[in-house]
Design a protein around this motif. Structure first.
Motif, mmCIF file in Angstrom:
data_model
loop_
_atom_site.group_PDB
_atom_site.id
_atom_site.type_symbol
_atom_site.label_atom_id
_atom_site.label_comp_id
_atom_site.label_asym_id
_atom_site.label_seq_id
_atom_site.Cartn_x
_atom_site.Cartn_y
_atom_site.Cartn_z
ATOM 1 N N GLU A 187 -8.705 3.236 -5.841
ATOM 2 C CA GLU A 187 -9.562 2.312 -5.079
ATOM 3 C C GLU A 187 -11.021 2.748 -5.154
ATOM 4 O O GLU A 187 -11.915 1.934 -5.380
ATOM 5 C CB GLU A 187 -9.129 2.252 -3.611
ATOM 6 C CG GLU A 187 -7.851 1.514 -3.346
ATOM 7 C CD GLU A 187 -8.013 0.013 -3.408
ATOM 8 O OE1 GLU A 187 -9.132 -0.506 -3.285
ATOM 9 O OE2 GLU A 187 -6.982 -0.659 -3.570
ATOM 10 N N GLN A 192 -3.434 6.175 -5.236
ATOM 11 C CA GLN A 192 -3.913 4.840 -4.895
ATOM 12 C C GLN A 192 -5.320 4.900 -4.310
ATOM 13 O O GLN A 192 -6.180 4.083 -4.655
ATOM 14 C CB GLN A 192 -2.965 4.164 -3.910
ATOM 15 C CG GLN A 192 -1.639 3.793 -4.503
ATOM 16 C CD GLN A 192 -0.669 3.262 -3.449
ATOM 17 O OE1 GLN A 192 -0.909 3.352 -2.249
ATOM 18 N NE2 GLN A 192 0.439 2.719 -3.915
ATOM 19 N N SER A 231 0.030 7.932 -2.436
ATOM 20 C CA SER A 231 -1.088 7.329 -1.717
ATOM 21 C C SER A 231 -2.417 7.977 -2.110
ATOM 22 O O SER A 231 -3.452 7.322 -2.063
ATOM 23 C CB SER A 231 -0.876 7.387 -0.204
ATOM 24 O OG SER A 231 -0.576 8.696 0.199
#
Length: 134
Positions: free
Chosen positions: A85, A81, A78
């Motif tokens: 982003e 990720q 995460s």
């Protein structure tokens, strides 16, 4: 002593508490980033052109917060990720800044539509939202 039971240490529980606290740091930042991007996607283009500097500042603060997260969190998928982003949106922001200039005319938007292999009507369309462009 509570209920005549001796106090007992639970090392696994303490470890889980620390890991939850760490994960919470990552989750809170992730939630802020996703919320901001989703809010911006729903903005009409005229609002985007007015808020582009603020959007850049907010994304820069998110990037700084991400860099300051504890190193142990970098192992989490995460985290990757979240970092992706933030980096992706920071890559898009200079393009949005250029497209928001007054010198951009309808013919420029036509070129952008061809390059994106998409159809959109920006000029004179008060309902055109950022998500249409992204």
């Amino acid at each position: 002593v509570l209920f005549a039971l001796p106090h007992q240490e639970y090392p696994g529980l303490e470890k889980a508490k620390k890991e939850i606290k760490l994960a919470s740091l990552l989750y809170d930042l992730y939630a802020d980033v996703i919320r901001s991007i989703n809010d911006w996607k729903l903005m009409v283009w005229e609002a985007v052109t007015c808020n582009i500097s603020e959007m850049s500042d907010v994304m820069e603060s998110y990037a700084n917060r991400c860099k300051k997260l504890p190193g142990k969190l970098r192992e989490y998928e995460s985290f990757s990720q979240l970092n992706r982003e933030i980096n992706d949106f920071q890559t898009i922001l200079p393009l949005l800044r250029e497209l928001s200039k007054d010198s951009i005319k309808a013919r420029h938007w036509e070129d952008v539509a061809v390059a994106c292999n998409a159809k959109f009507d920006v000029v004179g369309n008060a309902d055109f939202k950022l998500e249409t462009l992204l």
